[in-house]
Design an enzyme around this catalytic site. Structure first.
Site, short mmCIF file in Angstrom:
data_model
loop_
_atom_site.label_atom_id
_atom_site.label_comp_id
_atom_site.label_asym_id
_atom_site.label_seq_id
_atom_site.Cartn_x
_atom_site.Cartn_y
_atom_site.Cartn_z
N SER A 8 0.87 -1.17 0.00
CA SER A 8 0.00 0.00 0.00
C SER A 8 0.90 1.21 0.00
CB SER A 8 -0.83 0.07 1.29
OG SER A 8 -1.80 -0.94 1.35
N ASP A 51 -4.07 2.50 -1.67
CA ASP A 51 -3.38 3.68 -2.19
C ASP A 51 -4.28 4.88 -1.97
OD1 ASP A 51 -1.56 1.77 -2.85
OD2 ASP A 51 -1.90 1.87 -5.01
N SER A 102 -3.38 -3.33 -2.76
CA SER A 102 -2.75 -2.09 -2.31
C SER A 102 -3.80 -1.08 -1.85
CB SER A 102 -1.94 -1.50 -3.47
OG SER A 102 -0.91 -0.66 -3.00
#
Lengths: 373, 373, 373, 373
Positions: A250, A290, A288
């Site tokens: 991440s 983000d 992830s």
């Protein structure tokens, strides 16, 4: 652009940053090339490194921490305007409903590991109560995270209230420690050791002379994807014994500026952070989280709510003057990510897992060769 | 609150409005109880009624039109701030990407039938070019719609550029024609004849004395759902020969205010319009395009982009002072919807389809009875 | 990867594509390296090139057109699932409220110039009526745009219904014309001539063997930003006589896939198109309308609404299997953008404005040199 | 529709619910008129009531708790699809980034007080680890809140991990305790005592026979706004000694259904909860955190990610069949809110603050009178 004469806070040995390796980043950084180049912004870290060897949940080894970003330091005053973007929401950033609704960021921004978001969140409220800094009778703190469970006993819940307090109380302007510190302690970037990185850009006077600062907690990317200043480094270097398989990382990206932007304009900045990340090679994998946040310190203390009118005059930059800020945000994000990797050192954690630092020598060679061409 | 002394534009016979039927709406309206109570706002209609009898696509019968709302009339000057909400997106409101991005509403707001959005959109550009009113080298006009195909030869494409020009050129402040006019000509509301309706609320001085005006193009709701001022009228009255079956309607709601609200605050207003609609009984069916827009005329002309700084000072009302505006927007929406129905007259259209006007006498009786209790 | 044996539609001279210049793109394209590699997808163009010399609004010169993408060709059947993302909303893509609400893309996707969105939109409805292809009694077509006013008499409104019909009726599978065709006719990319470009990626069998196709209408970017396969070409090549100043362009990106993705998963794909754009150097300037759409052809005809249950069984790929699709979408977007520039030819338009084609020879040299290193 | 024969869990004295007071709600409830009418859904509460008198922060008095909703009880299996809507974001619901991204609700839904969201969040992770229920190596739990600081020592942080565990471990199907229990213990609704309420609707067989259940934690609304079944009760009854001033409350609404809806369809349901709230009189004030979540239990266990294809077949109801679900969600929300108030009992808390229960006798009189008319 090393800054050899800067005073550290007594805990920051002078380490090379990405620019020191002759990586040709674009744009002009601020004096420290940090998010704290934006006046008023303060950063603090609490780093927890303890134990070694086999994982015993609840015992360790521990490789984690907390990072605090205070948009206006500890000054009382107006909340700052903020804007948010989720490029890939496999993560958490609390407080976003209120940020979206009110336009305001009314708390510090905290970054820690995934399983410690809760303890840090409630601790921020406790700290705000102590400091007398809540703008409503309640608080909705902003806490983000990435997952450090490859190196850290994340299910041992080692982050405590005291760590959040330490990060908050230790926050200051000036040089920002990078790499394996604070929330970034146990993080991994593009298969190499990741963590905290920061950078900034200063706009030309004709563009307003504003500063754009970025801080990342880097924990994303596959080794083969790594790209630096346009060079596909992931095809040249790869960490031996690298973890294979899917993205489990991440990245949290926080952008700060003193340009007078309204909340909807800050969302525009937040979306651009994607482009900075893209320049380092990630495609923002499913695993992830983000999550990106942008804030501006430009608004003055607001009109008192109980005042006659409740109306403030807030400065707003024309949308047509935003392009240099977009470019600055992209460039600072790219450099902050690489700074995180350059600052991070090889670390071993639970069960002997080890993640190598991105080797400076190889980078120097690559970019020396590029420069000759 | 009839306004017997107001000058009409020569085409507005004095008709009763919902308040004249003793419906106990809450709150205090502005002088005309129209969206044009917000200084600067102008409204124009082009109404197309032609032919009768069996549908011949391309020939008619025609029951349609165009309504134009000009946030600042034809004055040159700053675009207004705007915010959008899609309660149910089975509809179209063009221009929303740019509104969301820039925070600005830079064109008139046009409302027409579903299959004429395109012709009206391009016509707005042509009109803006003629008037010299584009804020960029291109224009992204705002055009919304509801579907009038039960009464109108909608697939005959009878709206032409000239109708859009007529609505724009005819726009003015003051009294607003309601019911079967403009874009609302062939519309249906809660099984009864619908169309254009408007209302406003004036805040108390202690709340800033702002005005909130609303205009709707009402085409949604099932007869059984109709609720007026808390009375479930749909259980008492139903139009004979009413269409059964699913929702095929939509509602466009436009709110205007002179309260100094930023774009993200106007999105808050736009979301509240849902509550006004809810008070009239709709659950926003799948077939409904329930698209809402709010704008504020409070921002001054902006700093010239090519000026020294590109920075404007814009007024912003504290979030904590917004509750009276929320209430005003809800109340004005409710009344505007009922005004649309009260003003509309029985209409027959294609293939002998006929939609009855909501009978004033029955409403008077219902609310006289309620008042006695 | 030239495809010398493919039959053209009689109007497509075999021109080099970006790969023919030895640009080292990543990933494996489908057989034609076009969006039509996704089974069922058809593309048609109507190109309008007329006149030369000084601009007389309404007369020309004309350099514009319309491009049509039909997700399932002209087959009757289910609408396809779709998802949308606005990276920068200085543009228009109609129909997005209904796409977001329903999850379905129920019309062709049309791309034209900014001031012709309306005429094309209404023409699509007329065409759908003719073809018997509306899934509701009304239609909410999807029409996107970029601005060609530097070369084209955009305020002359030269696109007519007939052009939209021609693009739709001419749509077919197989080779897709690129460069100065259809909606891309008068567009500009990174200071060079832009237009329509397409590319595709085929996933490995272990990843499902799906195809991801992309089509762009490229009109964005500053010359100095241009980056190709990691090489900052904008520092090496620049068009002589290039327009200076701010971004006035836009890019529309449409991704098609046969991977079984639900609407919320297609929004994930749409967001990734940003990363493909980022790889070519843009920071998505304020003036740019960067609007992205992704659709999947994998869902079968849906259960009849009036059927017993109204329940369909739709295939859904696990989120954890999406990473290869993200990578494919990024790679195909990057290559489609460069394909647009490589295919486009130098064009002069209104008032003698001229935009140069990206010189193939220089690109060949640059990448030959890169390959040697 | 009292259910006199239902077995309580030994802690639920049979109390009247809103229907028992002859309030004429619309629609047909499920067997228990609770969210647990949706098969598989379980609810648990941990209630903390301790001390009386003057507030000593950290000591009490304590009037708070935790409520847990388990979409599939403690069965292992697929996460459920979910959708979210923020009507007014002055509140927190963690986990929404991942819900929005993945379409899945992968954790229990917890509701507590504003300053205890963190401790509950991390406790959910601990509980999931113990139960072996995490679908990724990390967890992003869903925890929502409202503010009980008028009655409760909210800054004393009295909710502990053990309370979250107790709510989770105590969750079961069947009757749901309402009023001053769990997260709702110290809450206030429309100036009267609020808390937890629930209701459900069962669709007719021709509409699929689905169940829609709703649970609210009611803490919003001004006394003067209260509306019940169309009667503006706030004009008739008001709590003596009521707090004046602005909205400081919030409402969390959770809707569950066994109708086969995809994530984007569940967002449609979540938006409709606004209409149910609107029917009780609120305009969703600035101070209110009105956050809504809808989930469906209809999807089967998904295809194993590591399986051959990673493709599942998921049932999807046609959008055109959703109207009865919209109506059901609206009706159940309205009744759940009133149920919360009817179940709640007068409570005094910190500093002698006292909030009265809505008086049943008065409600009976009001609705008996209405019924006679």
């Amino acid at each position: 652009m090393p800054n050899p004469n800067l005073k550290s806070h007594g805990r920051l040995p002078r380490k090379p940053r990405a620019r020191d390796l002759k990586i040709p980043f674009e744009g002009t950084p601020g004096p420290l090339n940090t998010i704290t180049d934006v006046a008023g912004v303060e950063v603090g870290h609490a780093t927890i490194i303890r134990g070694a060897g086999k994982l015993v949940v609840g015992r360790g080894p521990v490789r984690t921490g907390v990072t605090a970003i205070l948009p206006r330091g500890r000054q009382l005053g107006a909340p700052v305007f903020g804007g948010y973007f989720a490029l890939n929401g496999n993560g958490e950033m609390t407080g976003m409903a209120w940020l979206e609704e009110s336009g305001f960021l009314s708390s510090p921004v905290m970054i820690t590991n995934t399983h410690s978001v809760g303890v840090v969140r409630d601790a921020v409220i406790e700290w705000q109560l102590r400091e007398g800094k809540m703008s409503q009778p309640w608080s909705l703190p902003v806490v983000a995270e990435t997952w450090d469970g490859y190196l850290n006993d994340i299910n041992g819940f080692h982050v405590k209230r005291a760590h959040a307090f330490a990060a908050l109380d230790g926050a200051r302007s000036g040089v920002v420690a990078e790499g394996c510190v604070g929330g970034g302690t146990g993080m991994i970037g593009y298969g190499w050791k990741g963590g905290i990185g920061t950078a900034s850009r200063r706009l030309e006077a004709k563009d307003g002379g504003y500063t754009m600062g970025v801080l990342v907690q880097l924990n994303c990317g596959l080794a083969k994807e790594l790209t630096i200043a346009g060079v596909h480094v992931g095809q040249i270097l790869s960490p031996s014994g690298t973890r294979s398989g899917a993205e489990r990382g991440s990245i949290i990206i926080v952008a700060a500026t003193d340009a007078p932007l309204l909340p909807h304009q800050l969302k525009r900045i937040a979306r651009r952070l994607t482009i900075g990340l893209a320049r380092t090679g990630s495609v923002s994998g499913n695993g992830s989280g983000d999550l990106f946040l942008a804030f501006s310190t430009a608004n003055p203390p607001l009109a008192p709510v109980r005042g006659k009118s409740g109306v403030s005059r807030v400065p707003m930059l024309s949308n047509r003057r935003m392009d240099p800020l977009f470019t600055a945000a992209v460039q600072a994000t790219e450099e902050a990510i690489i700074n995180a990797m350059v600052a991070a050192e090889t670390m071993s954690g639970i069960d002997g897992h080890s993640i190598l630092a991105l080797p400076h020598g190889n980078l120097r060679s690559i970019f020396a060769r590029e420069a000759r061409e």
